[in-house]
Scaffold this active site. Structure first.
Site, short mmCIF file in Angstrom:
data_model
loop_
_atom_site.label_atom_id
_atom_site.label_comp_id
_atom_site.label_asym_id
_atom_site.label_seq_id
_atom_site.Cartn_x
_atom_site.Cartn_y
_atom_site.Cartn_z
CB SER A 125 -0.87 -0.03 1.26
OG SER A 125 -1.45 1.22 1.50
CE1 TYR A 150 -4.10 -2.79 5.42
CE2 TYR A 150 -3.59 -0.44 5.29
CZ TYR A 150 -3.84 -1.65 4.68
OH TYR A 150 -3.82 -1.71 3.31
CE LYS A 154 -1.55 -4.72 3.35
NZ LYS A 154 -1.74 -6.04 2.75
#
Ligand code: UFG
Length: 339
Positions: A125, A150, A154
């Site tokens: 991302s 989150y 990544k």
């Protein structure tokens, strides 16, 4: 050629399955159905006429991952979407996010590393860049401290793959850093299915327009941007899905120049929240009810992709614009609400 798509019934996963099948790949989907539904298979069949093989499997159960890869040791590549993706939820449930996004990645890589062919595509991302110092954001921009668990999964995910590639030259992988995926398949057979109140802009817009939500809150009108609202790079999910096929083909044809590569996937164009709303109004013929409210914590001011590397090296570029994406999202929303 057989390709494993983890999280293949999810939003980006399902669109990628369709594009893979269009290119003649045999697809095997693993999904735990935690944030998706088996009905998505019907949508995939309606579009491509082919039913992919599906196994309901929880990648957190290591023994199940081991037996899956024993059974499917002939996979030519793995596209790994399966992960939790709600930023706010990750702040409240960090350990769940680390377990869901990190443990599963480790198990998949462990088993993939035992196979003869080891091609791996990872969903990353643009969140890894945080608020970048320069726009557009190139792949060389530094990774900034993550704003949420989150986002951290990544970053850590990329590190895990990079470290594994260093000691395993048979493993070939590409991390794809998505900007803001939106929209749905033109057929409206598959699309995004947010559970509960949507956290992302476009599903909130379409649910407001269909009458499920009273009003869209625009988070912040005093940012240092031309109209005061945040800027993002909204990419049509079908364009994004196609990039995965191109990336996989790059690995299958041994065109990669190193065994760990990173590409930004965006349009290169930044749009403000108000421009996104205008786009929606234009394609839907509606007038969205919205109000500018306080800023949302953790939002960066502006992020859009430098697309040169993906264009030149990967040989992929977006073909659809914001209006196309909004129109498809609106068609999908109307379809699922039977309107
Ligand atoms: N926004 C609103 N109102 C809403 C929802 C969003 O004004 O109800 C605004 C946000 O403030 C932001 C823009 O719309 O300016 C886009 O917000 P999204 O939540 O749709 O997307 P984000 O850019 O916040 O999120 C994306 C990815 C995440 C990733 C995150 C990191 O969806 O996976 O970027 O920045 F983690």
């Amino acid at each position: 050629m057989k390709v494993l798509v983890t999280g293949g019934l999810g939003f980006i996963g399902s669109h990628t399955v369709v594009e893979l099948q269009n290119e003649g790949f045999e697809v095997v989907i693993i999904d735990d159905l935690s944030n998706s539904s088996e009905d998505v298979l019907d949508g995939i069949v309606a579009i491509s006429g082919v039913k992919p093989h599906f196994e309901k499997l929880d990648l957190k159960v290591k023994e199940d991952v081991i037996s899956f890869f024993k059974k499917h040791s002939d996979v030519a590549g793995v596209i790994h979407f399966a992960a939790s993706k709600a930023v706010g939820e990750s702040v409240n449930k960090p350990l769940m996010y680390y377990e869901n996004n990190i443990n599963t990645l480790v198990y998949v890589l462990q088993e993939l590393s035992k196979l003869n062919t080891q091609n791996f595509i990872f969903s990353s991302s643009c969140t890894v860049y945080g608020q970048a110092d320069e726009l557009p954001i190139s792949e060389n921009a530094p990774v900034k401290p993550a704003e949420s668990p989150y986002g951290n999964t990544k970053q850590i995910g990329e590190e895990i793959i990079k470290d594994t590639c260093k000691i395993n030259e048979n493993l070939n992988s590409i991390a794809l850093r998505y900007f803001n995926p939106i929209g749905a398949h033109f057929s409206a057979e598959i699309g995004e299915l947010p559970i509960g109140v949507p956290q992302n802009l476009v599903p909130y817009i379409t649910q407001t327009a269909i009458g499920m939500r009273e009003q869209l809150s625009v988070f912040g009108g005093d940012y240092p941007t031309p109209d005061g609202t945040c800027i993002r790079d909204y990419i049509h999910v079908v364009d994004l899905a196609k990039a995965h096929v191109v990336a996989l083909q790059r690995l299958l044809e041994n065109k990669n120049v190193s065994n760990y590569e990173v590409f930004n996937l965006g349009t290169g164009t930044g749009s403000s929240v108000l421009e996104a709303i205008q786009s929606f109004d234009r394609v839907s013929g509606k007038k969205l009810n919205y109000k500018i409210v306080d800023r949302r914590e953790g939002d960066v001011v502006a992020a859009y992709a430098e697309t040169k590397k993906a264009n030149d090296v990967l040989g992929w570029k977006t073909e659809l614009n914001l209006d196309d994406a909004m129109a498809s999202a609106w068609k999908w929303e109307q379809k699922i609400r039977n309107k």
